[in-house]
Enzyme design. Sequence first.
Site, short mmCIF file in Angstrom:
data_model
loop_
_atom_site.label_atom_id
_atom_site.label_comp_id
_atom_site.label_asym_id
_atom_site.label_seq_id
_atom_site.Cartn_x
_atom_site.Cartn_y
_atom_site.Cartn_z
N ASP A 151 0.85 -1.18 0.00
CA ASP A 151 0.00 0.00 0.00
C ASP A 151 0.89 1.23 0.00
OD1 ASP A 151 -1.91 2.11 0.85
OD2 ASP A 151 -3.26 0.44 1.27
N ILE B 133 -28.21 17.16 -0.89
CA ILE B 133 -28.64 16.17 -1.87
C ILE B 133 -28.82 16.88 -3.21
CG2 ILE B 133 -30.55 14.67 -2.59
CD1 ILE B 133 -31.01 14.01 0.34
N ARG C 203 -27.02 17.02 -10.61
CA ARG C 203 -25.73 17.15 -11.28
C ARG C 203 -25.75 16.44 -12.63
NH1 ARG C 203 -21.64 15.31 -6.53
NH2 ARG C 203 -22.99 13.49 -6.71
N SER D 98 -15.72 -2.68 -10.44
CA SER D 98 -16.66 -1.66 -9.98
C SER D 98 -17.95 -1.65 -10.79
CB SER D 98 -15.99 -0.28 -10.10
OG SER D 98 -16.90 0.77 -9.93
N ARG E 53 -29.36 3.62 -4.96
CA ARG E 53 -28.12 2.86 -5.04
C ARG E 53 -28.27 1.58 -4.21
NH1 ARG E 53 -27.66 6.14 -8.39
NH2 ARG E 53 -25.86 7.46 -8.91
N TYR F 213 -12.21 6.17 -15.25
CA TYR F 213 -12.17 5.23 -14.11
C TYR F 213 -12.89 3.94 -14.45
CZ TYR F 213 -13.47 3.06 -9.70
OH TYR F 213 -13.69 2.15 -8.71
#
Length: 307
Positions: free
Chosen positions: A31, A199, A264, A116, A207, A140
């Site tokens: 790490d 929010i 957003r 992911s 989610r 990503y």
Amino acid sequence: MKVLVTGGAGFIGSHIVDKLIARGDDVVIVDNLSTGDESYIHPEASFYRMNIEDERILEVFERERPQAVIHQAAQSAVPVSVEDPIRDAQINIQGTIRVLEGCRRYGVEKVVYASSAAVYGNPEYLPIDEKHPVRPLSPYGISKYTPEHYLHAYHELYGLRYTIFRYANVYGIRQVAKGEGAVISIFIDRLLKGEDLIIFGDGEQTRDYIYVDDVANANVAALSQADGEVLNLGTGKSTSLNDLVKTLQAVSGKEIQPVYGEERPGDIKYSYFDNRRALERLDWTPAVGLETGLKQTYEYYKECMGR
């Protein structure tokens, strides 16, 4: 078993290390402490501070000769990947190849890889299963998906066994309060500081929130199961931000009046996993419900702030 855990001083990785050592495994941590914390390193683990893309990691493999690798280390911030896609790829793609080369050269038998939900992009249907089209919307997402192909190739070429986990929104103790997936730790941090919970949008976005302990257990289980599988790791339950705030209010005993801002651009509205394949392929099931997980997480951060 000797297991090398990349990112073993980080949020998820440190929990995996704790569980491995508790069951009697010999653990090696690599790490760079960019997001990890030295205080999370188990005292019985061997620790090497370095980047995974550093060629010196091959010396760690040569010296330690692990039987298995759990690969958690990554650049995990979407905005960082957009601002600097080259660095993102160096860590997530080239770094993973460096890890796989260590596995190939020094006889590692199994790799468990943390991918992911970002690989899927905007969901075409819900819940998202492993057959869902892969269309990542960020560097990503691309850099987490690309190593999945390398794992398959290393299996075909060299017989390296693997399991790939695509994580939903993981939360729990030791999570840094920043980043797209860290909404729970961000909310708790702001709540304890007496700041408004913000929010973006109407709060109905959903989610799949899975507790870190359940994720760690799945990684340990995969060392001996689910070879060659790509598995969604989530609870299979959809939770809106508004419902999340209500549950957090119940476990904290604090009155919460969130502040709603503009939605957003680019945010995914609804997302949650079909986790049936993971339930079938692993001797595993998510055991920590949202209310229990939130309570444990809230109490942890409350104690940290008190110190």
